[in-house]
Design a protein around this motif. Structure first.
Motif, short mmCIF file in Angstrom:
data_model
loop_
_atom_site.label_atom_id
_atom_site.label_comp_id
_atom_site.label_asym_id
_atom_site.label_seq_id
_atom_site.Cartn_x
_atom_site.Cartn_y
_atom_site.Cartn_z
N LYS A 47 56.60 60.97 104.36
CA LYS A 47 56.95 59.65 104.87
C LYS A 47 55.76 59.12 105.67
O LYS A 47 55.43 59.67 106.72
N SER A 48 55.11 58.06 105.17
CA SER A 48 53.97 57.49 105.89
C SER A 48 54.42 56.77 107.15
O SER A 48 55.57 56.35 107.28
N ALA A 49 53.49 56.63 108.09
CA ALA A 49 53.81 55.99 109.37
C ALA A 49 54.17 54.53 109.16
O ALA A 49 53.60 53.84 108.34
N ASN A 51 51.04 68.50 109.62
CA ASN A 51 51.75 68.17 108.39
C ASN A 51 51.43 69.13 107.24
O ASN A 51 51.30 68.70 106.08
N SER A 73 54.09 59.85 110.81
CA SER A 73 54.04 60.38 109.45
C SER A 73 54.49 61.83 109.44
O SER A 73 54.02 62.63 110.24
#
Length: 263
Positions: A259-261, A42, A9
């Motif tokens: 952007k998610s994993a 992040n 992510s």
């Protein structure tokens, strides 16, 4: 080094500052500047500035402001945990703003200029997947979109009392006019822009961001695999007829998508 195919992510960021058509015609420098950095955990920090056209060293003021603001945030050892406290977030943004203001004033002194010769606006943002916070002096706009698809204007342009008038970082009352907004939501996109794009990006009547402007751009940044190519595409977009027909000012646009994993 992790060589597995698992996608981690992370924020994807595409940003550009381009010279307005009026400045190109008059052989002037682009007065806009931007800077961003992705910190551990992040934590994304971004800054955008628009040097005053009336200031002889507006470009210098804008560059010093954004670079100092981001450098100041980068040394604060910000963590996702520390950002859960509202007062800590507010303090971080105020400290960064003050550091930028002092740096611009010090630069003016070093160049034997008056602070107003380096007049610039400034927007500073801190964003994580759980929150976004922004502080702003002058015009320009900061927006964010949450996971439900809600798009909000975190700040609105400070156009002063008259059209084409704004407050600058070097103005005597600058700190009193600073806007600050903290939004605790599941953040998937952020956008920061200078005043050259305001007319396209904001419904001035109701001070709401224009979804047809932002949503395709957010799709673009989320699908931007190649950062260099994406930057070139953003520069082309900002120089396109669709944009230059509406504005001849310098333009800065910072876009980011979380952007998610993907396993």
């Amino acid at each position: 080094m992790n060589t597995t195919s698992k996608q981690i992510s992370h924020w994807r960021v595409v940003a550009a500052s381009v010279c307005g058509t009026s400045h190109i015609r008059n052989q002037q420098l682009c007065q806009d500047a931007h800077h961003w950095q992705l910190l551990p955990g992040n934590v994304l920090v971004v800054a955008a500035a628009d040097g005053a056209g009336s200031a002889s060293q507006g470009k210098v003021g804008a560059m010093v402001a954004v670079e100092t603001a981001i450098e100041n945030l980068a040394i604060q050892e910000i963590t996702r945990d520390s950002l859960t406290d509202d007062s800590t977030v507010q303090s971080l943004l105020h400290t960064s703003l003050l550091a930028a203001k002092k740096a611009v004033e010090d630069e003016a002194l070093a160049c034997s200029k008056q602070p107003q010769d380096l007049a610039t606006t400034l927007i500073i943002m801190v964003a994580t997947p759980e929150m976004v916070a922004v502080i702003q002096i002058g015009d320009g706009l900061a927006v964010a979109k949450n996971s439900q698809g809600n798009l909000v204007a975190l700040t609105i342009p400070d156009n002063g009392e008259h059209i084409n008038e704004t407050t600058f970082l070097t103005s005597p009352d600058a700190l009193n006019t600073a806007q600050m907004r903290l939004w605790r939501e599941s953040i998937v996109n952020i956008g920061v822009l200078t005043d050259g794009l305001q007319m396209l990006a904001l419904n001035m009547v109701i001070n709401e961001p224009h979804k047809p402007f932002f949503f395709p751009l957010f799709d673009f940044v989320e699908n931007a695999e190649d950062q260099k190519l994406a930057h070139e595409q953003l520069v082309r977009f900002l120089g396109s007829e669709r944009i230059t027909q509406r504005t001849d000012d310098d333009l800065t646009l910072i876009l980011a998508g979380f952007k998610s994993a993907e396993c």
